[in-house]
Design an enzyme around this catalytic site. Structure first.
Site, short mmCIF file in Angstrom:
data_model
loop_
_atom_site.label_atom_id
_atom_site.label_comp_id
_atom_site.label_asym_id
_atom_site.label_seq_id
_atom_site.Cartn_x
_atom_site.Cartn_y
_atom_site.Cartn_z
N TYR A 115 44.75 53.06 37.43
CA TYR A 115 43.38 53.56 37.43
C TYR A 115 42.98 54.04 38.81
O TYR A 115 43.67 53.78 39.80
CB TYR A 115 42.40 52.48 36.94
CG TYR A 115 42.10 51.38 37.94
CD1 TYR A 115 43.04 50.42 38.28
CD2 TYR A 115 40.87 51.33 38.59
CE1 TYR A 115 42.77 49.42 39.20
CE2 TYR A 115 40.58 50.33 39.51
CZ TYR A 115 41.54 49.38 39.82
OH TYR A 115 41.27 48.40 40.74
N ARG B 249 46.85 59.95 44.79
CA ARG B 249 47.24 58.55 44.55
C ARG B 249 47.45 58.30 43.06
O ARG B 249 48.38 57.59 42.67
CB ARG B 249 46.17 57.61 45.14
CG ARG B 249 46.57 56.14 45.02
CD ARG B 249 45.62 55.21 45.78
NE ARG B 249 44.29 55.17 45.19
CZ ARG B 249 43.28 54.46 45.66
NH1 ARG B 249 43.45 53.71 46.74
NH2 ARG B 249 42.11 54.46 45.08
N HIS C 280 56.17 45.37 22.18
CA HIS C 280 57.41 45.00 22.85
C HIS C 280 57.27 45.34 24.32
O HIS C 280 56.65 46.34 24.66
CB HIS C 280 58.63 45.74 22.26
CG HIS C 280 59.92 45.14 22.73
ND1 HIS C 280 60.53 45.49 23.90
CD2 HIS C 280 60.68 44.16 22.18
CE1 HIS C 280 61.62 44.76 24.07
NE2 HIS C 280 61.74 43.94 23.04
N LYS D 185 48.01 50.97 42.11
CA LYS D 185 46.68 50.62 41.60
C LYS D 185 46.74 50.42 40.09
O LYS D 185 46.34 51.31 39.31
CB LYS D 185 45.67 51.71 42.01
CG LYS D 185 44.21 51.26 41.95
CD LYS D 185 43.32 52.24 42.67
CE LYS D 185 41.85 51.97 42.46
NZ LYS D 185 41.35 50.72 43.05
N GLU E 22 44.55 41.99 52.39
CA GLU E 22 43.33 42.73 52.04
C GLU E 22 42.36 41.74 51.42
O GLU E 22 42.59 40.53 51.46
CB GLU E 22 43.66 43.89 51.09
CG GLU E 22 44.38 43.49 49.83
CD GLU E 22 44.73 44.67 48.90
OE1 GLU E 22 44.22 45.79 49.11
OE2 GLU E 22 45.49 44.44 47.96
N LEU F 148 46.78 47.63 48.87
CA LEU F 148 46.51 48.96 48.32
C LEU F 148 46.26 49.94 49.46
O LEU F 148 45.51 49.63 50.39
CB LEU F 148 45.26 48.89 47.43
CG LEU F 148 45.01 50.17 46.64
CD1 LEU F 148 45.94 50.24 45.43
CD2 LEU F 148 43.57 50.25 46.18
N1 PDD Z 1 38.87 48.64 44.35
N2 PDD Z 1 42.22 46.91 47.73
C1 PDD Z 1 41.99 46.57 46.45
C2 PDD Z 1 42.73 45.41 45.87
C3 PDD Z 1 41.06 47.29 45.67
O1 PDD Z 1 40.85 46.97 44.39
C4 PDD Z 1 40.36 48.37 46.27
C5 PDD Z 1 39.35 49.19 45.52
C6 PDD Z 1 40.62 48.69 47.62
C7 PDD Z 1 39.96 49.85 48.32
O2 PDD Z 1 40.49 51.08 47.88
P1 PDD Z 1 39.63 52.42 47.84
O3 PDD Z 1 39.12 52.62 49.22
O4 PDD Z 1 40.59 53.45 47.42
O5 PDD Z 1 38.50 52.22 46.87
C8 PDD Z 1 41.59 47.95 48.32
C9 PDD Z 1 38.11 49.47 43.42
C10 PDD Z 1 36.92 50.12 43.99
C11 PDD Z 1 37.91 48.72 42.12
O6 PDD Z 1 38.87 48.11 41.69
O7 PDD Z 1 36.85 48.83 41.51
#
Ligand code: PDD
Length: 289
Positions: free
Chosen positions: A35, A54, A104, A152, A185, A209
């Protein structure tokens, strides 16, 4: 139907309340999908190309052959942002492996992916004149997720449990570290800290991520300021000793942290570096679309 309830499902725009998928969808049964969340301010997506790149990278990472163009994804995102009732929205875009007749673990390469997207309201961007009322409180936790955190994926149970544990203990988010104390993170954000005028963030690896906001912050600072940014391994102790700590994500942009466990962070709700960086970010973030 309010306009914010508009969704996209498998080629059709429809009210979100009418969107239906099969319980045999592998996204439902296995969390087998990926996603994106794309922030849109004043109906303009931020970092659109980076989000689509991405998404395509993640599709390849979980074994999809290329099947949809960048334009296909861009149209869904921009349509939902333009139709959103809210000036500030996120577009959630989800692609699962699709529906299989039998449950499966292994999958056929011939399945038709399920594509789902909708928009939801997010806060107006922060700035030095629109500061958050309070800094975030983080609970440090050993990172118990798998070793593909750079992809992601929709299978977010590890993140969900870390986040929930932090909230159940009275905190806002989890600060995750691997054995030895190396910070990765937060459970839904990337992390930064500031010490003696230098901005630090953990380097990219399979344990975090590659956040689009993280990348934009680094590029804005490198292209538009003299502020030094270092990507290096950091421990929880480094974060505790920092002058400022921030979380970054598409929905939060850059959020100051005021507390880690029972330790108060010097910069608190909005430190001087946060004020500089958030204003630079607001000034230049559209240049990287
Ligand atoms: N989450 N790390 C993790 C585990 C995340 O789920 C997210 C973002 C980020 C930051 O990534 P970005 O700058 O691309 O949004 C880092 C989103 C917003 C969510 O799961 O809703």
């Amino acid at each position: 139907m309010t306009q914010t309830d508009l969704a996209f499902l498998n080629g059709q725009y429809l009210p979100k309340s009418e969107a239906r998928i099969s319980p045999m969808d592998r996204g439902f049964l296995f969390g087998d999908g990926i996603y994106e969340v794309i922030p849109c301010h004043h109906r303009k997506p931020i970092g659109l190309k980076r989000h689509i790149d991405r998404l395509q990278t993640n599709l390849r990472a979980i074994g999809f052959a290329p099947y949809a163009s960048d334009e296909h994804w861009a149209t869904i995102i921009t349509t939902l942002a333009e139709q959103s009732r809210s000036e500030h929205c996120g577009v959630y875009l989800h692609v699962s492996r699709g529906v299989a007749a039998k449950r499966h673990h292994t999958f056929s390469k011939d399945l038709t992916p399920t594509e789902f997207a909708y928009s939801f309201e997010i806060p107006a961007p922060p700035s030095s004149s629109n500061k958050p009322h309070a800094g975030l409180k983080l609970k440090s936790q050993e990172d118990l997720r798998w070793f593909h955190c750079d992809v992601k994926v929709t299978a977010l149970l590890g993140n969900v449990l870390h986040y929930q544990q932090a909230v159940d203990s009275g905190f806002d988010e989890a600060l995750l570290y691997r054995p030895g104390g190396r910070v990765t993170e937060a459970s839904a954000s990337n992390v930064f800290c500031v010490k003696d005028g230098i901005v630090y963030t953990p380097p990219l690896s399979n344990t975090l991520l590659p956040g689009i906001t993280r990348g934009l912050i680094i590029d804005v600072l490198q292209d538009h300021s003299q502020i030094e940014v270092k990507q290096q391994d950091l421990t929880v102790e480094d974060f505790l000793a920092a002058d400022e700590v921030w979380l970054s994500s598409s929905t939060r942009e850059i959020a100051p942290v005021s507390q880690i466990d029972d330790h108060l962070i010097k910069g608190g709700t909005s430190g001087p570096m946060w004020e500089r960086v958030i204003d630079l970010f607001q000034e230049h973030k559209y240049e990287y679309a």
